[in-house]
Motif scaffolding. Structure first.
Motif, PDB file in Angstrom:
ATOM      1  N   SER A 126       0.830  -1.211   0.000  1.00 25.32           N
ATOM      2  CA  SER A 126       0.000   0.000   0.000  1.00 25.32           C
ATOM      3  C   SER A 126       0.862   1.257   0.000  1.00 25.32           C
ATOM      4  CB  SER A 126      -0.937  -0.009   1.202  1.00 25.32           C
ATOM      5  OG  SER A 126      -0.205   0.122   2.414  1.00 25.32           O
ATOM      6  N   PHE A 127       1.999   1.209   0.727  1.00 26.09           N
ATOM      7  CA  PHE A 127       2.910   2.355   0.709  1.00 26.09           C
ATOM      8  C   PHE A 127       3.471   2.579  -0.694  1.00 26.09           C
ATOM      9  CE2 PHE A 127       3.909   1.878   5.473  1.00 26.09           C
ATOM     10  CZ  PHE A 127       3.013   2.886   5.785  1.00 26.09           C
ATOM     11  N   ILE A 128       3.855   1.495  -1.350  1.00 23.81           N
ATOM     12  CA  ILE A 128       4.455   1.615  -2.682  1.00 23.81           C
ATOM     13  C   ILE A 128       3.443   2.150  -3.683  1.00 23.81           C
ATOM     14  CG2 ILE A 128       5.525   0.341  -4.580  1.00 23.81           C
ATOM     15  CD1 ILE A 128       7.249   0.818  -2.083  1.00 23.81           C
ATOM     16  N   THR A 129       2.231   1.611  -3.664  1.00 29.15           N
ATOM     17  CA  THR A 129       1.217   2.098  -4.605  1.00 29.15           C
ATOM     18  C   THR A 129       0.896   3.566  -4.344  1.00 29.15           C
ATOM     19  OG1 THR A 129      -0.510   1.218  -3.133  1.00 29.15           O
ATOM     20  CG2 THR A 129       0.200  -0.181  -4.948  1.00 29.15           C
ATOM     21  N   SER A 130       0.871   3.968  -3.062  1.00 30.60           N
ATOM     22  CA  SER A 130       0.611   5.381  -2.745  1.00 30.60           C
ATOM     23  C   SER A 130       1.739   6.260  -3.260  1.00 30.60           C
ATOM     24  CB  SER A 130       0.457   5.561  -1.243  1.00 30.60           C
ATOM     25  OG  SER A 130      -0.619   4.802  -0.745  1.00 30.60           O
ATOM     26  N   GLN A 131       2.985   5.815  -3.077  1.00 29.94           N
ATOM     27  CA  GLN A 131       4.128   6.586  -3.592  1.00 29.94           C
ATOM     28  C   GLN A 131       4.050   6.734  -5.106  1.00 29.94           C
ATOM     29  OE1 GLN A 131       7.591   4.522  -2.035  1.00 29.94           O
ATOM     30  NE2 GLN A 131       8.015   6.227  -0.661  1.00 29.94           N
ATOM     31  N   LEU A 132       3.737   5.651  -5.784  1.00 26.42           N
ATOM     32  CA  LEU A 132       3.639   5.713  -7.249  1.00 26.42           C
ATOM     33  C   LEU A 132       2.507   6.644  -7.682  1.00 26.42           C
ATOM     34  CD1 LEU A 132       4.246   1.977  -8.220  1.00 26.42           C
ATOM     35  CD2 LEU A 132       5.653   3.925  -8.873  1.00 26.42           C
ATOM     36  N   ALA A 133       1.384   6.595  -6.970  1.00 28.30           N
ATOM     37  CA  ALA A 133       0.249   7.447  -7.325  1.00 28.30           C
ATOM     38  C   ALA A 133       0.615   8.923  -7.191  1.00 28.30           C
ATOM     39  CB  ALA A 133      -0.951   7.108  -6.440  1.00 28.30           C
ATOM     40  N   VAL A 134       1.222   9.292  -6.046  1.00 24.48           N
ATOM     41  CA  VAL A 134       1.621  10.691  -5.843  1.00 24.48           C
ATOM     42  C   VAL A 134       2.706  11.082  -6.840  1.00 24.48           C
ATOM     43  CG1 VAL A 134       2.664  12.294  -4.208  1.00 24.48           C
ATOM     44  CG2 VAL A 134       0.959  10.662  -3.422  1.00 24.48           C
ATOM     45  N   SER A 135       3.616  10.162  -7.124  1.00 29.52           N
ATOM     46  CA  SER A 135       4.681  10.441  -8.096  1.00 29.52           C
ATOM     47  C   SER A 135       4.100  10.720  -9.471  1.00 29.52           C
ATOM     48  CB  SER A 135       5.652   9.267  -8.168  1.00 29.52           C
ATOM     49  OG  SER A 135       6.282   9.044  -6.940  1.00 29.52           O
ATOM     50  N   GLU A 432      11.623 -18.256 -15.566  1.00 35.29           N
ATOM     51  CA  GLU A 432      10.420 -18.410 -14.751  1.00 35.29           C
ATOM     52  C   GLU A 432      10.579 -17.716 -13.400  1.00 35.29           C
ATOM     53  OE1 GLU A 432       8.714 -22.679 -16.374  1.00 35.29           O
ATOM     54  OE2 GLU A 432      10.245 -22.675 -14.804  1.00 35.29           O
ATOM     55  N   ILE A 433      11.775 -17.844 -12.796  1.00 37.23           N
ATOM     56  CA  ILE A 433      12.012 -17.160 -11.516  1.00 37.23           C
ATOM     57  C   ILE A 433      11.972 -15.649 -11.711  1.00 37.23           C
ATOM     58  CG2 ILE A 433      13.650 -16.842  -9.647  1.00 37.23           C
ATOM     59  CD1 ILE A 433      12.314 -19.594  -9.742  1.00 37.23           C
ATOM     60  N   LEU A 434      12.590 -15.196 -12.797  1.00 39.52           N
ATOM     61  CA  LEU A 434      12.563 -13.762 -13.095  1.00 39.52           C
ATOM     62  C   LEU A 434      11.129 -13.278 -13.287  1.00 39.52           C
ATOM     63  CD1 LEU A 434      14.288 -11.223 -13.691  1.00 39.52           C
ATOM     64  CD2 LEU A 434      14.286 -11.895 -16.100  1.00 39.52           C
ATOM     65  N   GLY A 435      10.334 -14.064 -14.009  1.00 40.43           N
ATOM     66  CA  GLY A 435       8.939 -13.692 -14.232  1.00 40.43           C
ATOM     67  C   GLY A 435       8.134 -13.656 -12.955  1.00 40.43           C
ATOM     68  N   LEU A 436       8.458 -14.555 -11.993  1.00 38.72           N
ATOM     69  CA  LEU A 436       7.766 -14.586 -10.709  1.00 38.72           C
ATOM     70  C   LEU A 436       7.909 -13.257  -9.976  1.00 38.72           C
ATOM     71  CD1 LEU A 436       6.318 -16.386  -8.532  1.00 38.72           C
ATOM     72  CD2 LEU A 436       8.616 -16.856  -7.626  1.00 38.72           C
ATOM     73  N   VAL A 437       9.129 -12.728 -10.003  1.00 39.30           N
ATOM     74  CA  VAL A 437       9.381 -11.466  -9.302  1.00 39.30           C
ATOM     75  C   VAL A 437       8.859 -10.279 -10.105  1.00 39.30           C
ATOM     76  CG1 VAL A 437      11.149 -10.011  -8.250  1.00 39.30           C
ATOM     77  CG2 VAL A 437      11.398 -12.500  -8.208  1.00 39.30           C
ATOM     78  N   VAL A 438       9.070 -10.325 -11.425  1.00 39.45           N
ATOM     79  CA  VAL A 438       8.643  -9.206 -12.272  1.00 39.45           C
ATOM     80  C   VAL A 438       7.138  -9.025 -12.217  1.00 39.45           C
ATOM     81  CG1 VAL A 438       8.475  -8.427 -14.667  1.00 39.45           C
ATOM     82  CG2 VAL A 438      10.651  -9.259 -13.781  1.00 39.45           C
ATOM     83  N   VAL A 442       5.259  -5.570 -11.641  1.00 32.60           N
ATOM     84  CA  VAL A 442       4.266  -5.035 -12.578  1.00 32.60           C
ATOM     85  C   VAL A 442       2.926  -4.834 -11.878  1.00 32.60           C
ATOM     86  CG1 VAL A 442       2.937  -5.571 -14.667  1.00 32.60           C
ATOM     87  CG2 VAL A 442       5.398  -5.996 -14.600  1.00 32.60           C
ATOM     88  N   GLY A 443       2.546  -5.774 -11.016  1.00 30.78           N
ATOM     89  CA  GLY A 443       1.285  -5.630 -10.299  1.00 30.78           C
ATOM     90  C   GLY A 443       1.265  -4.402  -9.421  1.00 30.78           C
ATOM     91  N   LEU A 444       2.350  -4.190  -8.665  1.00 30.49           N
ATOM     92  CA  LEU A 444       2.439  -2.995  -7.827  1.00 30.49           C
ATOM     93  C   LEU A 444       2.401  -1.724  -8.668  1.00 30.49           C
ATOM     94  CD1 LEU A 444       5.167  -3.983  -5.196  1.00 30.49           C
ATOM     95  CD2 LEU A 444       2.753  -3.543  -4.748  1.00 30.49           C
ATOM     96  N   SER A 445       3.139  -1.730  -9.771  1.00 34.26           N
ATOM     97  CA  SER A 445       3.217  -0.535 -10.618  1.00 34.26           C
ATOM     98  C   SER A 445       1.860  -0.208 -11.230  1.00 34.26           C
ATOM     99  CB  SER A 445       4.261  -0.741 -11.719  1.00 34.26           C
ATOM    100  OG  SER A 445       5.540  -0.963 -11.171  1.00 34.26           O
ATOM    101  N   LEU A 446       1.174  -1.215 -11.746  1.00 33.51           N
ATOM    102  CA  LEU A 446      -0.127  -0.964 -12.376  1.00 33.51           C
ATOM    103  C   LEU A 446      -1.149  -0.485 -11.354  1.00 33.51           C
ATOM    104  CD1 LEU A 446      -0.413  -3.970 -14.876  1.00 33.51           C
ATOM    105  CD2 LEU A 446       0.182  -1.596 -15.363  1.00 33.51           C
ATOM    106  N   LEU A 447      -1.114  -1.067 -10.151  1.00 32.86           N
ATOM    107  CA  LEU A 447      -2.056  -0.632  -9.118  1.00 32.86           C
ATOM    108  C   LEU A 447      -1.791   0.820  -8.725  1.00 32.86           C
ATOM    109  CD1 LEU A 447      -4.359  -1.502  -7.279  1.00 32.86           C
ATOM    110  CD2 LEU A 447      -2.666  -2.252  -5.600  1.00 32.86           C
ATOM    111  N   GLY A 448      -0.506   1.161  -8.538  1.00 36.57           N
ATOM    112  CA  GLY A 448      -0.161   2.536  -8.176  1.00 36.57           C
ATOM    113  C   GLY A 448      -0.490   3.526  -9.275  1.00 36.57           C
ATOM    114  N   LEU A 449      -0.219   3.157 -10.528  1.00 33.88           N
ATOM    115  CA  LEU A 449      -0.499   4.052 -11.643  1.00 33.88           C
ATOM    116  C   LEU A 449      -2.001   4.226 -11.852  1.00 33.88           C
ATOM    117  CD1 LEU A 449       2.244   2.885 -14.170  1.00 33.88           C
ATOM    118  CD2 LEU A 449       2.224   4.944 -12.772  1.00 33.88           C
ATOM    119  N   GLY A 450      -2.764   3.150 -11.612  1.00 31.52           N
ATOM    120  CA  GLY A 450      -4.218   3.274 -11.714  1.00 31.52           C
ATOM    121  C   GLY A 450      -4.767   4.254 -10.695  1.00 31.52           C
ATOM    122  N   LEU A 451      -4.272   4.164  -9.456  1.00 33.85           N
ATOM    123  CA  LEU A 451      -4.674   5.121  -8.424  1.00 33.85           C
ATOM    124  C   LEU A 451      -4.199   6.520  -8.785  1.00 33.85           C
ATOM    125  CD1 LEU A 451      -5.878   5.681  -5.611  1.00 33.85           C
ATOM    126  CD2 LEU A 451      -3.665   5.052  -4.628  1.00 33.85           C
ATOM    127  N   GLY A 452      -2.982   6.610  -9.338  1.00 31.31           N
ATOM    128  CA  GLY A 452      -2.450   7.912  -9.728  1.00 31.31           C
ATOM    129  C   GLY A 452      -3.258   8.583 -10.819  1.00 31.31           C
TER     130      GLY A 452
END
Length: 512
Positions: A126-135, A432-438, A442-452
């Protein structure tokens, strides 16, 4: 970041608790660490403020009240240290209390594996998505202001500002209560100024471009029968003398310039109008020879003898107003702005000009000595300040968002190291491991940008007044901001993602 750090120290806290450390002992330790970091950061911020104060003053608009008094005083230092201490309290105490609640058995068994940590993980997210939204809000505002500032600098002012010196005179003394004495003063002064070596032309005006002016309602003779002056068109007016239009390079589009002496006739006094006034008063017609008046009791008709180009009289951000020019001698005022076209740097002519004024009347003082380019710079200074300020905030917000994403993803990789080892042991490749983390990034970024995006739409009205030539919801600009934030988030999460994909499966299985 403190939440992630506290999560990574669960085992350490559990060991301390097992050895007899009480809960408040653990809280005090973690809280003291966070407070020391915050105060150290506040102290570094104060040092940076002292070092950059001169730079900041250089960006302040000249018309900002008491800008020369801005300094770092005791109250500012106290506020900075208080803000740093509160930061340590607010963002250090909660993770410390959370870490101190660790269940000893589960923590000692789980080691560094992810488990029982969903609430903390959600709070981090939630902190990360809020930071991205304000950014995103700040990045979009910065891009809009940069584009607006570029549009404003590209505006043609309608006059030539290069090598033009301006100043203001306000005639004082009993001798200048008479209109004739005022006219005589300038008729003597302007030829003396034009004779200064290096001065090519001199003119005077009651209102220079970009410095405002008066306005009146005007009526035209051909529409006099069905329109009175009180219902006429609102136009700006300006009194000029000498070679005013030639000095400022305002082009003559049609007709001729005003001539001294033609105002001696009570009727058919000659006036100039700009193109905007011609389009307003006589749309689609030739205005030359037409008559207009500023009064209706009785009307005092003035004949249009020429049309000049439009100038931005009030602001570069506003469209040129309809404007009427007539001779200064028709209604001499005590205040006059003088403009001189010079060869080379106009500022070096300030002293000779003031000497000539003293020769005519030593009691008259000169004010507002500045170049025309300086007047334009003053118009742009406030916009430049806003753009720089919001741009700096945006860059800092991007940096904080990147740091937050990096910390959260690093924490995620650390807590899931055992799981990653099992996946790799069962045949999962690095992709596959890289995709797991990515996917997490991406999920955090899209959620934050949607709120932004929602916040950008809500805040559109707040930046509208600061923009010129661009809408507050400009799709290309908004897309640029979203792409920038997404790339920042992706790059911030890429380092821990690559580290996870390159992990040794044996070491990852041992991570407990």
């Amino acid at each position: 970041l403190y939440l992630a750090r506290a999560a990574g120290r669960r085992t350490e806290v559990a060991v301390r608790a097992a050895l007899g450390a009480g809960r408040w002992r653990v809280v005090r330790q973690l809280f003291t660490e966070s407070t020391l970091v915050a105060v150290a950061g506040g102290g570094l911020g104060i040092l940076l403020s002292l070092a950059s104060l001169g730079i900041v003053r250089g960006f302040l608009p000249a018309d900002l009240p008491r800008s020369s008094d801005i300094r770092l005083d005791g109250w500012a230092l106290l506020f900075a240290l208080g803000a740093a201490a509160c930061t340590g309290l607010a963002f250090g105490l909660a993770p410390a209390l959370s870490a101190s609640k660790t269940r000893l058995t589960d923590s000692l068994k789980a080691g560094r594996r992810e488990g029982g940590d969903g609430g903390r993980s959600k709070l981090q997210s939630s902190f990360i998505t809020s930071q991205l939204a304000v950014s995103l809000v700040l990045a979009n505002a910065a891009l809009l202001l940069i584009q607006s500032y570029g549009n404003l600098r590209a505006v043609e002012p309608g006059f030539e500002a290069e090598n033009v010196l301006t100043m203001t005179l306000s005639l004082r003394g009993g001798d200048y209560r008479d209109f004739g004495e005022r006219t005589s003063f300038y008729r003597e002064l302007l030829p003396r100024l034009a004779a200064i070596p290096g001065v090519s032309s001199v003119g005077g005006s009651t209102s220079l471009p970009l410095q405002g002016g008066g306005n009146l309602h005007a009526v035209t003779e051909d529409r006099w029968s069905d329109r009175s002056a009180s219902e006429g068109w609102l136009v700006d007016f300006d009194q000029v003398t000498g070679d005013y239009f030639q000095t400022l390079g305002i082009p003559l589009i049609a007709g001729r310039h005003l001539r001294e002496g033609e105002d001696d006739s009570e009727e058919n006094e000659g006036v100039l109008i700009n193109r905007a006034a011609a389009d307003l008063l006589w749309p689609g017609e030739d205005p030359l020879g037409k008559r207009m008046s500023f009064s209706d009791d009785p009307p005092q008709w003035m004949r249009v003898v020429g049309v000049v180009g439009d100038t931005h009289q009030r602001s570069l951000a506003l469209e040129p107003n309809p404007e009427v020019y007539f001779l200064y001698s028709a209604l001499p005022t005590g205040r006059m702005s003088i403009a001189l076209k010079t060869a080379g740097d106009p500022e070096r002519f300030a002293a000779p000009v003031q000497e000539e004024i003293r020769q005519v009347d030593p009691l008259q003082a000169v004010a507002d000595v500045q170049t025309m380019e300086g007047i334009i710079h003053e118009q742009l200074a406030r916009r430049e300040f806003y753009t720089t300020l919001i741009g700096a905030f945006s860059a800092l917000a991007l940096l904080l968002a990147a740091a937050g994403i990096y910390g959260v993803i690093s924490s995620l990789v650390s807590r899931r190291a055992h799981e990653i080892g099992i996946r790799m042991a069962l045949g999962a490749d690095r992709g596959e491991i890289l995709g797991l983390v990515v996917r997490r990034v991406v999920g955090l970024s899209l959620l934050g940008l949607g709120l932004g995006l929602g916040l950008v739409i809500m805040s559109a009205g707040a930046v509208r007044a600061l923009l010129h030539g661009v809408q507050p919801l400009d799709l290309p600009t908004l897309a640029g901001g979203v792409l920038t934030l997404f790339l920042v988030g992706a790059l911030a999460g890429l380092v821990p993602a690559l580290r996870a994909s390159r992990a040794n499966p044996v070491e990852a299985l041992r991570a407990r």
